[in-house]
Design an enzyme around this catalytic site. Sequence first.
Site, PDB file in Angstrom:
ATOM      1  N   ASP A 161      39.950  56.954  39.395  1.00 43.55           N
ATOM      2  CA  ASP A 161      39.112  56.269  40.391  1.00 43.55           C
ATOM      3  C   ASP A 161      37.968  57.173  40.829  1.00 43.55           C
ATOM      4  O   ASP A 161      36.836  56.711  41.011  1.00 43.55           O
ATOM      5  CB  ASP A 161      39.945  55.850  41.607  1.00 43.55           C
ATOM      6  CG  ASP A 161      39.052  55.206  42.659  1.00 43.55           C
ATOM      7  OD1 ASP A 161      38.408  54.202  42.315  1.00 43.55           O
ATOM      8  OD2 ASP A 161      38.945  55.730  43.779  1.00 43.55           O
ATOM      9  N   ARG A 168      30.210  54.138  39.195  1.00 42.52           N
ATOM     10  CA  ARG A 168      29.801  52.831  39.751  1.00 42.52           C
ATOM     11  C   ARG A 168      28.734  53.002  40.822  1.00 42.52           C
ATOM     12  O   ARG A 168      27.836  52.184  40.962  1.00 42.52           O
ATOM     13  CB  ARG A 168      31.025  52.120  40.335  1.00 42.52           C
ATOM     14  CG  ARG A 168      31.981  51.619  39.270  1.00 42.52           C
ATOM     15  CD  ARG A 168      33.332  51.274  39.881  1.00 42.52           C
ATOM     16  NE  ARG A 168      33.226  50.330  40.960  1.00 42.52           N
ATOM     17  CZ  ARG A 168      34.030  50.307  42.029  1.00 42.52           C
ATOM     18  NH1 ARG A 168      35.009  51.176  42.156  1.00 42.52           N
ATOM     19  NH2 ARG A 168      33.869  49.411  42.966  1.00 42.52           N
ATOM     20  N   SER A 183      40.209  49.991  42.433  1.00 44.69           N
ATOM     21  CA  SER A 183      39.915  51.290  43.039  1.00 44.69           C
ATOM     22  C   SER A 183      40.796  51.515  44.274  1.00 44.69           C
ATOM     23  O   SER A 183      41.475  52.537  44.413  1.00 44.69           O
ATOM     24  CB  SER A 183      38.429  51.320  43.414  1.00 44.69           C
ATOM     25  OG  SER A 183      38.142  52.321  44.336  1.00 44.69           O
TER      26      SER A 183
HETATM   27  N1  URA Z   1      36.483  51.548  48.747  1.00 44.36           N
HETATM   28  C1  URA Z   1      37.143  52.070  47.689  1.00 44.36           C
HETATM   29  O1  URA Z   1      38.080  52.855  47.842  1.00 44.36           O
HETATM   30  N2  URA Z   1      36.754  51.696  46.447  1.00 44.36           N
HETATM   31  C2  URA Z   1      35.760  50.829  46.220  1.00 44.36           C
HETATM   32  O2  URA Z   1      35.481  50.522  45.080  1.00 44.36           O
HETATM   33  C3  URA Z   1      35.066  50.300  47.337  1.00 44.36           C
HETATM   34  C4  URA Z   1      35.461  50.675  48.600  1.00 44.36           C
END
Ligand code: URA
Length: 445
Positions: A161, A168, A183
């Site tokens: 992540d 991203r 995520s």
């Molecule tokens: N918070 C997160 O942890 N991940 C995301 O993609 C967006 C908000």
Amino acid sequence: MRMFDMIEKKKHGQAMTESEIKEMIDLYVAGEIPDYQMAAWTMAVYFKGMTDEELGALTLAMAHSGDMVDLSAISGIKVDKHSTGGVGDKTTLAVAPIVAACGEKVAKMSGRGLGHTGGTIDKLESIPGFQTEISTDRFFEIVNQIGLSVVGQSGELAPADKKLYALRDVTATVDSIPLIAASVMSKKLAAGSDKILLDVTCGSGAFMKKKEDAASLAKKMVAIGERAGRETVALITDMDTPLGSNIGNSMEVEEIVHLLNGEGKEDLRLVCIALASNMLYLAKNNGEETVTMEECEKMAEQAIKDGSALQKLIAMVEAQNGDVTVIKNPDSFKKAEYYYDVVAQHSGYVVHMDAQQLGISSMILGAGRETKESEIDFAAGITMHKKTGDKVQVGDVIATLYTEKYDTISEAEKVLREAYEIGEKKPEMEKLVIARVTKDGVTWY
Ligand code: URA
């Protein structure tokens, strides 16, 4: 598996298999898939979406890309909370102590802010000396002793992540429902709590601008949590207008101390009580309802009234080596060198605020990070004196800007002015808690 084929598949809206997804994530974390191919894949997902099976496989692959935290050394039920992010989003700082004061355990790993959104870890680090990186044993010890600890996410928690989110963030693919769901839930599953409360923010300062999208994201995340055997509930809360008065790290801590002293702004208090009572409801009911939501609300309110929640915050700050004098006397937080009052140029009502613009204005002042490497100025930020629904007269101070860098003020003011829309008619106010989502469906309020 060839990454080119996976991009081609998603480009045409075809589903990947579980093993293809797992292999792709493992190879990406190992550095064997380059960012440019992964970026093409995330953009294809942005446009074509994912099936529930693909989303489940992606979340598990990301969760298992690093450590799966075992919280069994902490006695009792552990309940976690996660917000999908926002501007001036300070609720964890109040909610975790309230829940701990009501006898439940909160072992929380939080993130840092990026762009217009803030992060709990930066806010806590504005308390001089506060340590957000402590050993796992000490983390467990603190939670067992006082009921709560909030620490930074280690690099070993869902590293997939970490890598994907950074990608991203620079390729305009953050606001994709399946990518946000994977995520958030990969981190929550890896962080080990038994029960999960999600705060899905909705409005101009959130990734989800529309209620229907927020509900769709909430349903997907609740389904992932439940499938993994963790009872999961989501509240959809309004993030069109930032909660409370302050945006900025130490300014938000200060505001939370006032809240826990019973002096908080009503909108912030209401949302904190809703989040805390939902966490208590999850923690105290195992299958059957032995405690009602109303009883949980009363417990949460009592923890503010009798000062026990504030005592929990003080105990956590002390345990994590922070200077408790700024909590006992929040006026003693270091103040920014410069302040500037922004005055209204028109009379009427504040009909709308663009929370994202407010977040950008506070970032310009130094309260947030433009890039991962930016240094935060803990004392910088904004106090909103007027918010949506308030009446304003020409010359009224609508907001005060705080900064250490004088030359940021004019740009921050310009952006802040764009965030405030002043009109003639008092606007209809949105509900603060818009909906509650459980495995049984959505209840709109
Ligand atoms: N918070 C997160 O942890 N991940 C995301 O993609 C967006 C908000």
